[in-house]
Design an enzyme around this catalytic site. Structure first.
Site, PDB file in Angstrom:
ATOM      1  N   ASN A  57       8.196  11.189 -12.146  1.00 47.59           N
ATOM      2  CA  ASN A  57       7.210   9.838 -11.350  1.00 47.59           C
ATOM      3  C   ASN A  57       5.797  10.287 -11.822  1.00 47.59           C
ATOM      4  O   ASN A  57       5.615  11.606 -11.584  1.00 47.59           O
ATOM      5  CB  ASN A  57       8.190  10.507 -10.090  1.00 47.59           C
ATOM      6  CG  ASN A  57       6.541   8.293  -9.095  1.00 47.59           C
ATOM      7  OD1 ASN A  57       6.906   7.242  -9.795  1.00 47.59           O
ATOM      8  ND2 ASN A  57       6.977   8.587  -8.027  1.00 47.59           N
ATOM      9  N   GLU A  83      -4.989   8.023 -14.404  1.00 40.92           N
ATOM     10  CA  GLU A  83      -3.125   8.323 -14.595  1.00 40.92           C
ATOM     11  C   GLU A  83      -2.900   7.986 -15.673  1.00 40.92           C
ATOM     12  O   GLU A  83      -2.053   9.144 -16.354  1.00 40.92           O
ATOM     13  CB  GLU A  83      -2.410   6.779 -13.553  1.00 40.92           C
ATOM     14  CG  GLU A  83      -1.314   7.295 -13.242  1.00 40.92           C
ATOM     15  CD  GLU A  83      -0.936   6.217 -12.090  1.00 40.92           C
ATOM     16  OE1 GLU A  83      -1.073   5.400 -11.889  1.00 40.92           O
ATOM     17  OE2 GLU A  83       0.214   6.898 -11.319  1.00 40.92           O
ATOM     18  N   LEU A  96      14.254   2.919  -4.106  1.00 43.33           N
ATOM     19  CA  LEU A  96      15.276   4.245  -4.610  1.00 43.33           C
ATOM     20  C   LEU A  96      16.380   5.170  -5.421  1.00 43.33           C
ATOM     21  O   LEU A  96      17.255   3.904  -5.414  1.00 43.33           O
ATOM     22  CB  LEU A  96      15.849   4.612  -3.005  1.00 43.33           C
ATOM     23  CG  LEU A  96      15.646   5.966  -2.050  1.00 43.33           C
ATOM     24  CD1 LEU A  96      14.182   6.820  -2.738  1.00 43.33           C
ATOM     25  CD2 LEU A  96      16.183   6.455  -1.165  1.00 43.33           C
ATOM     26  N   ILE A  97      16.116   6.184  -6.264  1.00 46.93           N
ATOM     27  CA  ILE A  97      17.031   6.040  -7.224  1.00 46.93           C
ATOM     28  C   ILE A  97      18.085   6.978  -6.275  1.00 46.93           C
ATOM     29  O   ILE A  97      18.095   8.007  -5.491  1.00 46.93           O
ATOM     30  CB  ILE A  97      16.602   7.379  -8.578  1.00 46.93           C
ATOM     31  CG1 ILE A  97      14.895   6.550  -8.605  1.00 46.93           C
ATOM     32  CG2 ILE A  97      17.388   8.209  -9.037  1.00 46.93           C
ATOM     33  CD1 ILE A  97      15.533   5.545 -10.054  1.00 46.93           C
ATOM     34  N   GLY A 139       2.545  -2.964 -14.810  1.00 43.33           N
ATOM     35  CA  GLY A 139       2.433  -1.933 -15.950  1.00 43.33           C
ATOM     36  C   GLY A 139       1.916  -1.541 -16.942  1.00 43.33           C
ATOM     37  O   GLY A 139       2.309  -0.764 -18.208  1.00 43.33           O
ATOM     38  N   SER A 140       1.062  -0.819 -16.244  1.00 47.31           N
ATOM     39  CA  SER A 140      -0.130  -0.117 -17.113  1.00 47.31           C
ATOM     40  C   SER A 140       0.195   0.589 -17.757  1.00 47.31           C
ATOM     41  O   SER A 140      -0.222   1.460 -18.925  1.00 47.31           O
ATOM     42  CB  SER A 140      -1.224  -0.361 -16.519  1.00 47.31           C
ATOM     43  OG  SER A 140      -1.820  -0.061 -14.929  1.00 47.31           O
ATOM     44  N   ASN A 141       0.779   1.576 -16.885  1.00 46.66           N
ATOM     45  CA  ASN A 141       1.650   3.086 -17.071  1.00 46.66           C
ATOM     46  C   ASN A 141       2.796   2.806 -18.015  1.00 46.66           C
ATOM     47  O   ASN A 141       2.819   3.911 -18.638  1.00 46.66           O
ATOM     48  CB  ASN A 141       2.219   3.753 -15.906  1.00 46.66           C
ATOM     49  CG  ASN A 141       1.358   4.450 -14.695  1.00 46.66           C
ATOM     50  OD1 ASN A 141       0.929   5.559 -15.522  1.00 46.66           O
ATOM     51  ND2 ASN A 141       0.458   4.132 -14.097  1.00 46.66           N
ATOM     52  N   ASP A 188       8.761  10.444  -3.396  1.00 49.33           N
ATOM     53  CA  ASP A 188       7.383  11.078  -3.866  1.00 49.33           C
ATOM     54  C   ASP A 188       7.482  11.958  -3.349  1.00 49.33           C
ATOM     55  O   ASP A 188       6.871  13.509  -3.055  1.00 49.33           O
ATOM     56  CB  ASP A 188       6.330  10.248  -2.200  1.00 49.33           C
ATOM     57  CG  ASP A 188       5.707   8.970  -3.270  1.00 49.33           C
ATOM     58  OD1 ASP A 188       5.846   9.008  -3.968  1.00 49.33           O
ATOM     59  OD2 ASP A 188       5.668   8.303  -2.046  1.00 49.33           O
ATOM     60  N   HIS A 192       2.962   8.892  -8.645  1.00 55.07           N
ATOM     61  CA  HIS A 192       2.457   9.180  -7.432  1.00 55.07           C
ATOM     62  C   HIS A 192       0.440   8.918  -7.851  1.00 55.07           C
ATOM     63  O   HIS A 192       0.192   9.973  -7.769  1.00 55.07           O
ATOM     64  CB  HIS A 192       2.807  10.042  -6.448  1.00 55.07           C
ATOM     65  CG  HIS A 192       2.449   9.094  -5.304  1.00 55.07           C
ATOM     66  ND1 HIS A 192       3.321   8.290  -4.211  1.00 55.07           N
ATOM     67  CD2 HIS A 192       1.766   9.686  -4.197  1.00 55.07           C
ATOM     68  CE1 HIS A 192       2.334   7.762  -3.521  1.00 55.07           C
ATOM     69  NE2 HIS A 192       1.664   8.584  -3.393  1.00 55.07           N
TER      70      HIS A 192
HETATM   71  C1  GRF Z   1       0.832   3.686 -10.433  1.00 57.42           C
HETATM   72  O1  GRF Z   1      -0.184   3.518 -10.155  1.00 57.42           O
HETATM   73  C2  GRF Z   1       2.162   4.612  -9.985  1.00 57.42           C
HETATM   74  O2  GRF Z   1       0.827   6.060  -9.864  1.00 57.42           O
HETATM   75  C3  GRF Z   1       2.193   3.879  -8.551  1.00 57.42           C
HETATM   76  O3  GRF Z   1       2.623   2.346  -8.945  1.00 57.42           O
HETATM   77  C4  GRF Z   1       1.598   2.026  -9.699  1.00 57.42           C
HETATM   78  C5  GRF Z   1       1.826   1.487 -10.639  1.00 57.42           C
HETATM   79  O4  GRF Z   1       1.099   0.679 -11.477  1.00 57.42           O
HETATM   80  N1  GRF Z   1       3.465   4.398  -8.774  1.00 57.42           N
HETATM   81  P1  GRF Z   1       1.258   0.300 -13.364  1.00 57.42           P
HETATM   82  O5  GRF Z   1       2.871  -0.854 -12.749  1.00 57.42           O
HETATM   83  O6  GRF Z   1       1.752   1.056 -13.987  1.00 57.42           O
HETATM   84  O7  GRF Z   1       0.748  -0.723 -12.993  1.00 57.42           O
END
Ligand code: GRF
Length: 202
Positions: free
Chosen positions: A108, A180, A93-94, A13-15, A151, A110
């Site tokens: 998304n 990212e 998958l959505i 969940g860092s993103n 993707d 990636h």
């Molecule tokens: C990210 O690197 C994203 O690109 C990929 O999965 C990872 C998720 O990381 N799809 P986090 O859960 O957001 O830390």
């Protein structure tokens, strides 16, 4: 008024946290109204609790079909009045019904320069291992729209990071993740505010 955004996650969940913080800092013209996870006991849920963001777990296993699972998601999205969906490490998958309800509004991130190193099974450390094994000199992040295959979809923006000769999977993953976390909110903001619609390389 800010566009309402839901984040879907399956892992750390860092993103997700980066999107919430960008929104609260006024850097994202969108409000993260909720988190949807397809499994429990994950870092993303802990972060949602700490950040005070509503979160629900909707696992396909708890529904008798993927269509009913999708209906459950659509219900939740409608309660939150969601306009945009950001997938952030979401490993399911959505379904077409969700794609049809949010055309071009499901995005998304990636952790590679797609079309390189994407597709079924290519997530997490596997992506970075593939980059190192291929001897690539650079990697990066791709933000893209979602379709019914892993993707694929339209590439909206990419940022690049170098691959160092000394890199391990972990060091490369950390460099890509750092890029990212800064890049995803920025691209999403450009998208939500209508500033990008097509391929862009930064
Ligand atoms: C990210 O690197 C994203 O690109 C990929 O999965 C990872 C998720 O990381 N799809 P986090 O859960 O957001 O830390």
């Amino acid at each position: 008024m800010k566009a309402k955004l839901a984040v879907f996650a399956s892992g750390e969940g860092s993103n997700f946290e980066a999107l919430v913080k960008a929104s609260r800092a006024g850097e994202l013209a969108s409000e993260v109204v909720g988190l949807i996870c397809n499994r429990g006991k994950i870092g993303a849920l802990e972060r949602a609790a700490r950040l005070n963001v509503p979160a629900v777990v909707l696992s396909p296993k708890d529904f008798s079909s993927r269509e009913l699972w999708t209906d459950g998601i659509l219900n939740q999205l409608s309660l939150w009045q969601v306009e945009w969906i950001a997938l952030a490490g979401f490993l399911a998958l959505i379904e077409p019904k969700l794609l049809q309800a949010y055309p071009d509004h499901i995005i998304n991130s990636h952790p590679s320069l797609l079309p390189l190193h994407g597709g079924p099974g290519m997530y997490g450390s596997r992506v970075h291992a593939a980059v190192i094994n291929a001897g690539d000199l650079e990697s990066g992040v791709t933000i893209h729209t979602i379709d019914d295959q892993y993707d694929r979809g339209q590439i909206l923006a990419q940022c690049r990071v170098p691959v160092l000769q000394s890199d391990t999977v972990d060091t490369l993953e950390a460099r890509v993740k750092a890029a990212e976390i800064a890049f995803y909110p920025k691209v999403l903001n450009e998208l939500v505010t209508g500033r990008i619609r097509s391929v862009k390389s930064i």
